[in-house]
Design a protein around this motif. Structure first.
Motif, mmCIF file in Angstrom:
data_model
loop_
_atom_site.group_PDB
_atom_site.id
_atom_site.type_symbol
_atom_site.label_atom_id
_atom_site.label_comp_id
_atom_site.label_asym_id
_atom_site.label_seq_id
_atom_site.Cartn_x
_atom_site.Cartn_y
_atom_site.Cartn_z
ATOM 1 N N GLY A 1 0.793 -1.136 -0.086
ATOM 2 C CA GLY A 1 0.051 0.045 -0.036
ATOM 3 C C GLY A 1 0.845 1.372 -0.111
ATOM 4 O O GLY A 1 0.432 2.249 -0.713
ATOM 5 N N ARG A 2 1.992 0.956 0.790
ATOM 6 C CA ARG A 2 2.924 2.431 0.789
ATOM 7 C C ARG A 2 3.496 2.803 -0.474
ATOM 8 O O ARG A 2 3.633 3.732 -0.939
ATOM 9 C CB ARG A 2 3.984 2.233 1.976
ATOM 10 N N TRP B 1 2.275 2.010 -3.434
ATOM 11 C CA TRP B 1 1.228 2.510 -4.483
ATOM 12 C C TRP B 1 0.945 3.814 -4.049
ATOM 13 O O TRP B 1 0.927 4.925 -5.065
ATOM 14 C CB TRP B 1 0.023 1.638 -4.063
#
Length: 273
Positions: A239-240, A242
Motif C-alpha cells: 500500500g505504501r 502504491w
C-alpha cells in the motif's frame, strides 16, 4: 579488510560485475552459498566481486565473511543496521561501482548458470534482467505449504497492479545496469520483503523494460519468511509503494488569469499633457 584477488599477477582489476548478497543470521547457509557463487564467478572471463550485507545478524554471519579466504573473487562485508531485506539490498547496491550489478539470496536457490544469460543480455543493451519462476522455460522444485502458495498468489496479484507484465517480482535473482541500479536504489523506501516491487516499478518508471529469463530454482529450507508473521506487513508495504508511486494530479493555480484578459491602461496623471 576484503581479501585480495589471486591469480592475476598480484594486481587487481576493477570488477565488471558485482553481486550483492543480503544476509540475516545466515551462518548455516552462507558458507555453501558463497562457495558456489565464488566458484561460478571465478570461471567467468572477467573480474567480478561479491558484497555481503550483514543485516543485524546475531550469529556468526559477519565472522564468516570477515574470515573468508582470499581468492580470485573478492568478498567483502558491509553492515546494514536498518532491519529488512530491502534495506540490506539497497545498502549493498549503493556500495557498488561496477558497470553491471545484481543480487541473489544467500541460499543460492536460483541455479547460478543463469548469470551467463543475464550478463549476456545486459551486454547487449538490456538494463534490467530478472529470474522468473513463472517463465515457461523455468524448472522449479517447490516445497512450499498450501498456505504459503495461496499467499504468494495474492501477492502476485497485488504486485501485478504495480508492475504490469512482470510475472515473478520475488525471485531473488536480479541484475541491472550499474548506473540505473544505484540511481533507483537511492530512491528506495521499502525496507522489507516487498522491496522488489518498488525496485522494479521505479525501473519501469525510468523507462527501462524488465526482461524475465527462465531459471532452475530449488526451494532451500531455512528461509526467514513466514506467512503468519510477515503477510500483514507486506500488504502494508504494498500500500505504501502504491501511495509513493501513484500519479499525482497536476494542481491548477488558485488565481488563474484568463489569457484574453489584459489590465486596463492607467489614467494619465492630472495636469500631464
Amino acid at each position: 579488510m576484503p581479501p585480495s584477488p589471486q591469480g592475476d599477477g598480484g594486481t587487481s582489476r576493477p570488477p565488471l560485475l558485482e553481486i550483492v548478497v543480503p544476509a540475516h543470521n545466515e551462518e548455516r547457509r552462507l558458507p555453501g552459498g558463497l562457495l558456489q557463487l565464488c566458484a561460478k564467478l571465478a570461471r567467468m572471463p572477467f573480474p567480478a566481486a561479491v558484497i555481503v550485507v550483514d543485516n543485524n545478524s546475531t550469529d556468526r554471519t559477519a565472522e564468516i565473511v570477515e574470515n573468508w579466504p582470499a581468492g580470485p573473487v573478492p568478498v567483502r562485508l558491509i553492515p546494514c543496521p536498518v532491519p529488512g531485506k530491502g534495506a540490506a539490498v539497497r545498502a549493498g547496491l549503493l556500495e557498488t561501482g561496477a558497470p553491471f550489478v545484481g543480487f541473489c539470496d544467500a541460499d543460492m536457490a536460483t541455479d547460478l548458470d543463469a548469470i551467463d544469460a543475464a550478463l549476456g543480455l545486459l551486454l547487449s543493451g538490456e538494463r534490467v534482467v530478472i529470474g522468473s519462476r513463472a517463465h515457461e522455460g523455468s524448472v522449479v522444485e517447490n516445497r512450499h505449504s498450501r498456505v504459503r502458495e495461496l499467499g504468494a498468489a495474492l501477492f502476485r496479484a497485488l504486485a501485478g497492479a504495480l508492475v504490469p507484465g512482470v510475472s515473478d517480482t520475488q525471485c531473488g535473482f536480479k541484475f541491472f545496469d550499474g548506473v540505473l541500479a544505484r540511481e533507483v536504489a537511492a530512491l528506495l523506501r521499502t525496507p522489507g520483503f516487498a522491496f522488489d516491487v518498488e525496485l522494479l516499478a521505479r525501473c519501469a518508471a525510468d523507462g527501462s523494460e524488465v526482461h524475465e529469463i527462465p531459471v532452475r530454482w530449488l526451494d532451500v529450507p531455512g528461509s526467514s519468511f513466514s506467512p503468519a508473521r510477515h503477510s500483514f506487513g507486506i500488504v502494508l508495504e504494498m500500500g505504501r509503494i502504491w501511495l509513493r508511486l501513484r500519479p499525482r494530479p497536476r494542481l491548477r493555480p488558485r488565481h488563474a488569469v484568463h489569457p484574453a484578459w489584459e489590465p486596463p491602461a492607467a489614467p494619465d496623471p492630472v495636469g500631464f499633457p
